[in-house]
Design an enzyme around this catalytic site. Structure first.
Site, short mmCIF file in Angstrom:
data_model
loop_
_atom_site.label_atom_id
_atom_site.label_comp_id
_atom_site.label_asym_id
_atom_site.label_seq_id
_atom_site.Cartn_x
_atom_site.Cartn_y
_atom_site.Cartn_z
N GLU A 1 0.68 -1.28 0.05
CA GLU A 1 0.30 -0.24 0.02
C GLU A 1 1.26 1.32 -0.20
OE1 GLU A 1 -3.96 -1.42 2.43
OE2 GLU A 1 -1.85 -1.19 3.62
C1 TNX Z 1 -4.10 -4.20 5.11
S1 TNX Z 1 -3.06 -6.42 4.13
C2 TNX Z 1 -3.05 -3.91 5.24
C3 TNX Z 1 -3.07 -3.77 6.63
C4 TNX Z 1 -3.94 -3.09 7.62
C5 TNX Z 1 -5.13 -4.03 7.35
C6 TNX Z 1 -6.08 -4.47 7.96
C7 TNX Z 1 -1.75 -5.19 4.37
C8 TNX Z 1 -0.71 -5.59 3.61
N1 TNX Z 1 -1.32 -4.46 4.24
O1 TNX Z 1 -1.95 -2.55 6.60
O2 TNX Z 1 -3.58 -3.05 8.41
O3 TNX Z 1 -5.68 -3.84 5.68
O4 TNX Z 1 -7.05 -5.38 7.56
#
Ligand code: TNX
Length: 526
Positions: free
Chosen positions: A338
């Site tokens: 992300e």
């Molecule tokens: C996505 S999964 C994220 C996390 C969040 C999560 C909450 C991922 C690699 N990144 O930063 O905590 O969703 O479900």
């Protein structure tokens, strides 16, 4: 005459009483090993219809020489002590006892230390556990715990008896990597909570504890060359609580605790996004040279390290050097997810360079599936959580996949609409949904040979204490452990749910605050 009649009636009553007594005892006496609820399900179980009785005089015999075996014997004795009240002797002798013993022995030598197979033979006289490695013995010890009555997990002395059904178990895992992740950044959890979590993994034969040590809301590991990361970056958490961090000494204690349970800790420093806690701690990590404010919300994708600045790479090199020196395991997780605030043309060379840094410190890279956009090293592992295309790109570069699909394996997803904790962006994950899938067929184009294993992450935006951790983790965690250990051909939800239901009593006895899913027949639990 009257006396005689009375005594006859008395005798009849006594017989009836004895019969009832015997029957109720018979129910308590396990004699069919194949009926025991073992999770994960072993490869083969062959019952022989009798039982072994664990008594105060039972000796735990260990084959002396190899490092770790004596400790496993002591671990077993320690875990049986509170409920039985027995101070079982752990004895390392050359001569194996013929009766009244639990024997732990290594068979063969010089085997791959990752081999976790074990064989268990229970007769009326002996419980004989053998394995090629201490790790295998440790996994087998968990099976011994699970085939004892549930009361064996009580923290205080119980009546017993402590009988084990006789038979043979041959067992080994399907996947070599079976883990869970705890996000200690969004909310901080102290050393004792992490150890508690580690014990859950051990009980279900998992072998990796992934710690998400940094994110926007908190930096949780002391880095001596950049001290503000922990002291400032670790000083808060989601909602504005006081947060916290592990000193290197405390962290080493966690790593050792896991190692004693044959569990590898995978530390994660998430970058280049999810880095606000670092950016708030050191102005020079920001492209504009200004430190950000600490962040206590739950948004994602707004922060990025300055990927064009050399200071950033000096910082990463220092962090990785210190982290690698605290990490006996082969992996360091670099996050990479992300990074919406990082341009793609900056993200790719950044990940490439970080891979080099990690390799220079002798470690193998794991990253969330987005790292597949860069040029992966052949020994890199992409953790597939969202994007199937990324997983295929990783495989086409020769990398392996760690399966954590959010809509199946995320422990922070709510069970259903009524669940008060957790999120549901990837859907609701009831117990059946979490269990009933196969990592080897989940993503088109990715088969068993491409996959190192499975990991279930617990993100903690909404999770603040160990009771809440337990509620999200149980009863789903045993299912993920089984997916990793037991072959897909041997798994079946209808059969599994009954076995899981019987573990409800164990959860209660262990003081685990679990979600009593209506999908599961919870045995004796009302
Ligand atoms: C996505 S999964 C994220 C996390 C969040 C999560 C909450 C991922 C690699 N990144 O930063 O905590 O969703 O479900």
């Amino acid at each position: 005459m009257i006396r005689k009649r009375q005594s006859r009636a008395f005798r009849a009553l006594t017989v009836i009483f004895l019969l009832i007594f015997q029957l109720s005892c018979a129910q308590k006496t396990p004699s069919d090993l194949s009926k025991e609820s073992i999770i994960p399900k072993p490869v083969t179980v062959t019952p022989t219809g009798e039982y072994f009785n664990l008594k105060p005089g039972t000796v735990i015999y260990v084959q002396g020489e190899t490092e770790g075996v004596l400790e496993i014997g002591q671990y077993l004795a320690g875990s049986l002590k509170p409920s039985t009240g027995f101070k079982l002797e752990v004895r390392a002798t050359a001569k194996e006892p013929k009766r009244g013993a639990i024997s732990l022995a290594l068979s063969g030598s010089g085997q791959d230390s990752g081999d976790e197979s074990y064989d268990l033979i229970v007769t009326r006289k002996l419980v004989k556990l053998s394995a090629k490695t201490p790790a295998g013995l440790f996994r087998g010890v968990q099976t011994i715990r699970q085939i004892l009555p549930a009361g064996i997990e009580m923290p205080s002395k119980q009546e017993g008896p402590w009988k084990i059904a006789t038979g043979t178990i041959n067992d080994y895992p399907d996947y070599s990597y079976r883990g869970a992740m705890l996000d200690v950044s969004r909310h901080f959890f102290g050393v004792d909570d992490v150890k508690h979590f580690t014990d859950f993994l051990a009980y279900y034969k998992m072998n990796v504890l992934h710690l998400h040590l940094s994110d926007d809301q908190g930096w949780r590991i002391e880095i001596k060359s950049w001290p503000n990361l922990a002291t400032h970056g670790g000083s808060t958490q989601v909602g504005g609580g006081k947060g916290g961090f592990y000193t290197q000494e405390q962290y080493t204690d966690i790593v050792q605790y896991a190692k004693d349970r044959y569990i590898t800790v995978v530390p994660e420093i998430d970058m280049p996004g999810h880095t606000n806690a670092a950016l708030a701690s050191y102005a020079e990590l920001n492209c504009d040279g200004k430190a950000t404010e600490l962040y206590t919300g739950t948004d994602v994708g707004f922060s990025t390290l300055c990927t064009k600045s050399e200071v950033t790479y000096r910082f990463i090199d220092d962090v990785m050097r210190e982290l690698a020196s605290l990490t006996p395991g082969p992996y360091i997780h670099i996050g990479g997810d992300e990074s919406h605030a990082t341009k793609k043309e900056d993200y790719i060379p950044f990940i490439n360079r970080v891979q080099e840094i990690v390799a220079a410190h002798g470690k193998q890279v794991i990253g969330w599936d987005e790292i597949a956009l860069s040029s992966l090293k052949p020994n890199a592992i992409a953790q597939c959580w969202a994007n199937e295309k990324n997983a295929n790109t990783a495989v086409s570069q020769g990398a392996k996949i760690l399966m954590s699909p959010a809509r199946k394996a995320y422990l922070d997803m709510q069970y259903d609409k009524s669940t008060k904790l957790g999120l549901h962006w990837a859907g609701y994950i009831e117990v059946e949904t979490g269990y009933n899938w196969d990592p080897a067929t989940f993503i088109p184009g990715i088969g068993k040979g491409n996959i190192v294993g499975i990991e279930a992450p617990l993100w903690t935006e909404t999770i603040t204490n160990i009771d809440e951790i337990e509620y999200m983790v149980f009863p789903r965690l045993p299912g993920y452990a089984e997916i990793g250990w037991s072959s897909s051909a041997s798994r079946n939800w209808e059969e599994y749910k009954t076995r899981l239901g019987k573990h409800g009593e164990r959860f209660s006895v262990l003081g685990i605050d679990y979600y009593q899913s209506k999908q599961v027949p919870w045995g004796e639990v009302k």
